[in-house]
Design a protein around this motif. Structure first.
Motif, PDB file in Angstrom:
ATOM      1  N   ARG A  86      -3.139  -5.611   8.051  1.00 13.35           N
ATOM      2  CA  ARG A  86      -4.174  -4.963   7.247  1.00 13.35           C
ATOM      3  C   ARG A  86      -3.882  -3.477   7.079  1.00 13.35           C
ATOM      4  NH1 ARG A  86      -9.239  -6.102   9.969  1.00 13.35           N
ATOM      5  NH2 ARG A  86      -9.060  -8.182   9.056  1.00 13.35           N
ATOM      6  N   ILE A  87      -3.291  -2.861   8.090  1.00 17.94           N
ATOM      7  CA  ILE A  87      -2.911  -1.458   7.974  1.00 17.94           C
ATOM      8  C   ILE A  87      -1.837  -1.297   6.909  1.00 17.94           C
ATOM      9  CG2 ILE A  87      -1.916   0.506   9.194  1.00 17.94           C
ATOM     10  CD1 ILE A  87      -4.767  -0.138  10.016  1.00 17.94           C
ATOM     11  N   ASN A  88      -0.910  -2.243   6.835  1.00 14.52           N
ATOM     12  CA  ASN A  88       0.117  -2.191   5.785  1.00 14.52           C
ATOM     13  C   ASN A  88      -0.523  -2.313   4.407  1.00 14.52           C
ATOM     14  OD1 ASN A  88       2.161  -1.971   7.699  1.00 14.52           O
ATOM     15  ND2 ASN A  88       2.447  -4.180   7.847  1.00 14.52           N
ATOM     16  N   LEU A  89      -1.525  -3.174   4.281  1.00 12.81           N
ATOM     17  CA  LEU A  89      -2.248  -3.272   3.014  1.00 12.81           C
ATOM     18  C   LEU A  89      -2.962  -1.962   2.703  1.00 12.81           C
ATOM     19  CD1 LEU A  89      -3.458  -4.783   0.598  1.00 12.81           C
ATOM     20  CD2 LEU A  89      -5.231  -5.671   2.141  1.00 12.81           C
ATOM     21  N   ASP A  90      -3.543  -1.333   3.715  1.00  8.61           N
ATOM     22  CA  ASP A  90      -4.223  -0.050   3.505  1.00  8.61           C
ATOM     23  C   ASP A  90      -3.246   1.010   2.991  1.00  8.61           C
ATOM     24  OD1 ASP A  90      -6.654  -1.042   4.320  1.00  8.61           O
ATOM     25  OD2 ASP A  90      -6.346  -0.516   6.415  1.00  8.61           O
ATOM     26  N   ARG A  91      -2.027   0.981   3.462  1.00 10.58           N
ATOM     27  CA  ARG A  91      -1.021   1.924   2.966  1.00 10.58           C
ATOM     28  C   ARG A  91      -0.860   1.774   1.452  1.00 10.58           C
ATOM     29  NH1 ARG A  91       3.222   4.128   5.945  1.00 10.58           N
ATOM     30  NH2 ARG A  91       3.002   4.097   8.210  1.00 10.58           N
ATOM     31  N   GLU A  92      -0.743   0.523   0.998  1.00  9.39           N
ATOM     32  CA  GLU A  92      -0.561   0.289  -0.432  1.00  9.39           C
ATOM     33  C   GLU A  92      -1.802   0.668  -1.229  1.00  9.39           C
ATOM     34  OE1 GLU A  92       2.254  -0.569  -1.924  1.00  9.39           O
ATOM     35  OE2 GLU A  92       3.183  -0.387   0.049  1.00  9.39           O
TER      36      GLU A  92
ATOM     37  N   ARG B  73      -4.476   8.471  -9.967  1.00 12.99           N
ATOM     38  CA  ARG B  73      -5.202   9.700 -10.254  1.00 12.99           C
ATOM     39  C   ARG B  73      -4.268  10.887 -10.445  1.00 12.99           C
ATOM     40  NH1 ARG B  73      -8.051   5.963  -8.167  1.00 12.99           N
ATOM     41  NH2 ARG B  73     -10.312   5.901  -8.313  1.00 12.99           N
ATOM     42  N   GLY B  74      -2.999  10.602 -10.698  1.00 16.02           N
ATOM     43  CA  GLY B  74      -2.059  11.640 -11.092  1.00 16.02           C
ATOM     44  C   GLY B  74      -1.354  12.359  -9.969  1.00 16.02           C
ATOM     45  N   TYR B  75      -1.497  11.929  -8.731  1.00 13.75           N
ATOM     46  CA  TYR B  75      -0.828  12.601  -7.615  1.00 13.75           C
ATOM     47  C   TYR B  75       0.542  11.945  -7.403  1.00 13.75           C
ATOM     48  CZ  TYR B  75      -5.277  14.867  -6.718  1.00 13.75           C
ATOM     49  OH  TYR B  75      -6.427  15.625  -6.838  1.00 13.75           O
ATOM     50  N   VAL B  76       1.506  12.359  -8.210  1.00 16.81           N
ATOM     51  CA  VAL B  76       2.805  11.692  -8.259  1.00 16.81           C
ATOM     52  C   VAL B  76       3.636  11.946  -7.006  1.00 16.81           C
ATOM     53  CG1 VAL B  76       2.837  11.718 -10.773  1.00 16.81           C
ATOM     54  CG2 VAL B  76       3.804  13.645  -9.504  1.00 16.81           C
ATOM     55  N   ASP B  77       3.336  13.009  -6.272  1.00 19.36           N
ATOM     56  CA  ASP B  77       4.106  13.325  -5.062  1.00 19.36           C
ATOM     57  C   ASP B  77       3.436  12.826  -3.792  1.00 19.36           C
ATOM     58  OD1 ASP B  77       6.116  14.674  -6.475  1.00 19.36           O
ATOM     59  OD2 ASP B  77       4.884  16.483  -6.572  1.00 19.36           O
ATOM     60  N   PHE B  78       2.404  12.028  -3.945  1.00 21.68           N
ATOM     61  CA  PHE B  78       1.673  11.569  -2.766  1.00 21.68           C
ATOM     62  C   PHE B  78       2.576  10.745  -1.847  1.00 21.68           C
ATOM     63  CE2 PHE B  78      -0.569   8.106  -0.635  1.00 21.68           C
ATOM     64  CZ  PHE B  78      -1.454   8.822   0.143  1.00 21.68           C
ATOM     65  N   ARG B  79       2.413  10.946  -0.565  1.00 18.89           N
ATOM     66  CA  ARG B  79       3.135  10.135   0.414  1.00 18.89           C
ATOM     67  C   ARG B  79       2.324  10.056   1.703  1.00 18.89           C
ATOM     68  NH1 ARG B  79       5.946  15.064   0.652  1.00 18.89           N
ATOM     69  NH2 ARG B  79       6.040  15.978   2.765  1.00 18.89           N
ATOM     70  N   ILE B  80       2.565   8.989   2.430  1.00 19.85           N
ATOM     71  CA  ILE B  80       1.951   8.790   3.737  1.00 19.85           C
ATOM     72  C   ILE B  80       3.000   9.138   4.778  1.00 19.85           C
ATOM     73  CG2 ILE B  80       0.882   7.126   5.306  1.00 19.85           C
ATOM     74  CD1 ILE B  80      -0.073   5.579   2.889  1.00 19.85           C
TER      75      ILE B  80
END
Length: 782
Positions: free
Chosen positions: A237-243, A252-259
């Protein structure tokens, strides 16, 4: 030379997982010590011409010699003999093994491992025996394998971990039963559920923790922690939350977003988890210049440019780009250019935070789909899966279309797992698309409870099969009852008539009321056939044919309005109608996830017994938008309707009421009313219009409580009553008299269903209206 996997002969052994491995290690060490003690003898060569095997009961001599692999008459070193001994010992069939050389004869003495008579699970209350057996490999009738028993104990503990019970302990216990047979029991100490006490984020600036928690599938433990199943720690479920989190930011336009990382820490008392998402949002980008180009000679770009629905200034989102790529590739297909692909080429402008988009037509790989192989579907027909593909055998392979088909197959809800992968076919220019699915139950039996201040407590039961006979069809039967009203319905839906995007619906419905907020009874039966199909990306058109039969009974002429008595005197009235509904809805599926609208127009043309003819028209326009970093949701909804009757008067079962359309008033509490009748009967109207405005916002409570607040205002009226020919005193209530109400709402999303509390006050009303200052509604299924 001798080894044993049994440490001590006891009647009852209680071990934690891993003890069997310790026994095996001790046996191996004993063998090494014996070998060391007789090292001078082992230095010589051995040559055996005969073998004597003792102690075996189930395992025959040839099987044991097969494990040993000692050639008769061939010279063996001590090391060779030791390896033969190991092979027999490690076969997993024997508790003890002994090699005794006697000249040219090798005596092999074995003690067989016992056979398992019965496998039992003790102490498990939260997980059934059948569920545990699915992860246990040891079964009755097999030879006891200590290593497999240990592995099974670990698997059971992991099953409990997946249910959030990280403190669970599993202890295998062996009970001798004589005749070399044993019983195996797994003693389980389940422990308490380890819940997620806190979900937190590091690095988020644009959106609050509360907003991001609503994105995740995992939830914090809240008021209903006993009922909520998503507040336990599950790695998948945590892996799903990542996606989910990644998709949220990219849309929403945040193209550089990363975890950067996801850390999970267990409390010292082992009674809770603390999960932290460390993220980097980056900056929000918008679309800059948009253009269409081609690397293929001879293509007229004008038809492609006309299909672009991407404008400068809108938030940059991959889903918007994909939608425009799909549009342009559809144009190429219509022009007969089967292998043309649209390649989005992006140029970032960091200074003004925009992305220039060039949609370039390129020549794609000339690979054709050889076939589509579907596996794993035992109930669902192949064609149900196959029709989710826009491509068929002989069409060009388009990776984007394959991905979209996989998403549509998952969205059916028929399968717990879907894997769609293309691979090379029988030639370099051919591809095979493999579809592997795992089916899941699609039928459901539900029971429901509902409550409303105006109607009281109601009950419902329904049965639904979403994949009827494996054809992808939906069939549902439902029965519901509330004080004064009963309803039963049957609905059948074919979502792909003729294997096309044509949705056919057949429905039967019967409803009866008895003193249901009125002093008369009604019976209504309806048969409905409808066919709907898409007419645009977000638009759909439905055509329908409806047969309806209703009657009014139980009205007392001494107490009831003469107008209702006339309706009763008409007896049973049958009607036949043809109608359509056009709907344009971008809510939840449009290009901008923060806003959406719905436009709807519906008309029915019909004739009733008595040669009356009617035209019923309804319309709706709604809009909603999330503002203030998506913390507040604004909604506006305008609905209106008109009923035109010729050849006779309308009946009360045909006219409009504002029930459910305006807050602050009772059921049938507003509109035209016979003020001369003893009970001042509500008569309904032939026209209505209502505007509703609402804002929903957080109250500062933890997100896991599921409680939000709202304010609303409703303005509208129902009016118009054709001439009945009877002396009806409407008391001036037949005109367009606007009503208005305002109030506050409390929304509570609970595991037993959504609750809504409305506290309202009528700002504008007529003296004969019946107001209601409080309303509570709940609908739940279990």
């Amino acid at each position: 030379m001798r080894a044993s996997t049994r440490a001590i002969p006891v009647r009852r052994i209680a071990n934690r997982p891993g003890l069997f491995f310790a026994i095996l290690s001790a046996a191996t060490m004993a063998m090494v010590l014996v070998s060391a003690a007789f090292s001078p003898a082992l230095a010589q060569d051995f040559r055996f011409t005969s073998f004597q095997i003792e102690g075996n009961q189930r395992v025959d001599d040839q099987t044991i010699l097969g494990f040993a692999r000692i050639p008769p008459g061939q010279a063996l070193s001590a090391g060779d003999l030791n390896e033969a001994f190991r092979r027999v010992s490690n076969s997993g069939l024997f508790d003890e093994v002994e090699f005794t050389p006697r000249g040219n004869t090798l005596q092999i003495t074995v003690v067989e491992l016992p056979t398992i008579s019965f496998v039992n699970f003790e102490g498990n209350r939260r997980i059934s025996d059948d569920a545990i057996r699915e992860v246990v490999q040891t079964t009755a009738g097999r030879v006891l394998s200590p290593s497999q028993v240990d592995a099974d104990a670990v698997a059971i503990a992991e099953l409990y971990r997946q249910r959030g019970r990280f403190a669970a302990e599993v202890t295998p216990r062996i009970i001798p039963r004589g005749s070399n047979r044993v019983d195996l029991a797994f003693e389980i100490r389940e422990g308490n559920v380890v819940e997620i006490e806190r979900l937190s984020f590091v690095g988020n600036r644009a959106f609050s923790d509360n907003r991001l928690r609503r994105v995740l599938d995992t939830k914090q433990a809240g008021l209903f922690r006993v009922l909520v199943q998503r507040d336990t720690f599950v790695e998948d479920r945590i892996n799903l939350d990542r996606e989910l989190l990644r998709d949220f930011y990219l849309s929403r336009g945040y193209v550089d977003f990363r975890i950067n990382s996801v850390t999970s820490e267990m409390a010292r008392e082992r009674d809770g988890f603390f999960i932290t998402f460390n993220i980097s949002e980056g900056l929000q980008y918008r679309v800059g210049n948009v253009s269409v180009a081609s690397e293929i000679d001879g293509i007229d770009l004008a038809p492609y440019e006309q299909q672009v629905r991407l404008r400068s200034g809108v938030v940059f989102a991959p889903s918007v780009i994909e939608a425009n790529v799909r549009r342009l590739e559809r144009v190429a297909t219509l022009e007969g250019r089967r292998f043309v692909r649209v390649e989005p080429r992006l140029t970032r402008n960091n200074r003004n935070q925009t992305v220039d988009v060039e949609l370039t037509l390129v020549e794609g790989e000339r690979i054709v789909i050889e076939r589509i192989d579907i596996q794993g579907n035992t109930t669902t027909l192949d064609r149900v899966v196959r029709r989710q593909f826009d491509s068929a055998e002989g069409d060009p392979l388009n990776p984007r279309e394959i991905r979209e088909a996989a998403e549509r197959i998952r969205a059916l809800g028929f399968f717990s797992d879907v894997q769609v992968e293309p691979r090379q076919g029988s030639a370099d220019d051919l591809a095979v698309v493999d579809v592997d699915v795992e089916e899941q139950p699609t039928g459901s039996l539900g029971f429901g409870i509902s409550y409303g201040v105006g109607v009281g407590v109601g009950f419902a039961i329904n049965f639904e099969e979403a994949n009827f006979l494996g054809r992808g069809q939906n069939i549902a039967v439902a029965f519901s009852t509330i004080p004064g009203s009963r309803e039963i319905g049957l609905n059948f839906t074919e979502p792909a008539l003729l294997d096309r995007d044509l949705r056919y619906t057949f429905g039967l419905n019967y409803r009866s009321t008895r003193d249901f907020n009125e002093d008369f009874d009604t019976r209504t039966a309806t048969l409905r056939n409808a066919l709907s199909f898409p007419v645009s990306e977000f638009g759909r058109l439905e055509g329908r044919f409806e047969v309806r039969s209703d009657r009014v009974t139980g009205a007392d002429p001494a107490d009831t309005s003469p107008r209702i008595i006339l309706d009763q005197d008409m007896g049973r009235v049958n009607s036949f109608s043809l109608g359509y509904t056009y709907t344009l809805d971008t809510r939840g599926s449009g290009y901008d996830p923060t806003r959406g609208y719905i436009l709807q127009l519906s008309q029915d043309f019909g004739v009733t017994s008595g040669s009356r003819r009617f035209l019923r028209t309804t319309a709706r326009a709604g809009y909603e938008q999330q503002v203030l970093n998506e913390e507040v949701t604004l909604r506006a909804d305008l609905t209106a309707g008109a009923l035109v009757m010729s050849g006779g008067d309308t009946r009360i079962t045909e006219r409009f009421f504002l029930d459910g359309r305006m807050r602050g008033f009772e059921l049938r509490g507003t509109g035209p009313r016979d003020l001369g009748a003893n009970n001042r009967d509500a008569l309904g109207g032939v026209r209505y219009a209502v505007a509703q405005f609402e804002a929903e916002f957080p109250l500062g409570l933890p997100e896991e409580y599921g409680i939000t607040g709202g304010v609303f205002m409703d303005v509208g009226s129902v009016w118009g009553l054709d001439n009945s020919g009877a002396a009806v005193d409407l008391g001036g209530s037949d005109g367009l008299n606007l009503r208005a109400s305002a109030g506050v709402s409390l929304f509570w999303d609970t595991p037993i269903g959504p609750l809504r509390f409305d506290f309202s006050r009528a700002l504008r009303k007529e003296d004969y209206d019946r107001t209601q200052n409080f309303d509570l509604s709940i609908v739940t299924r279990f």
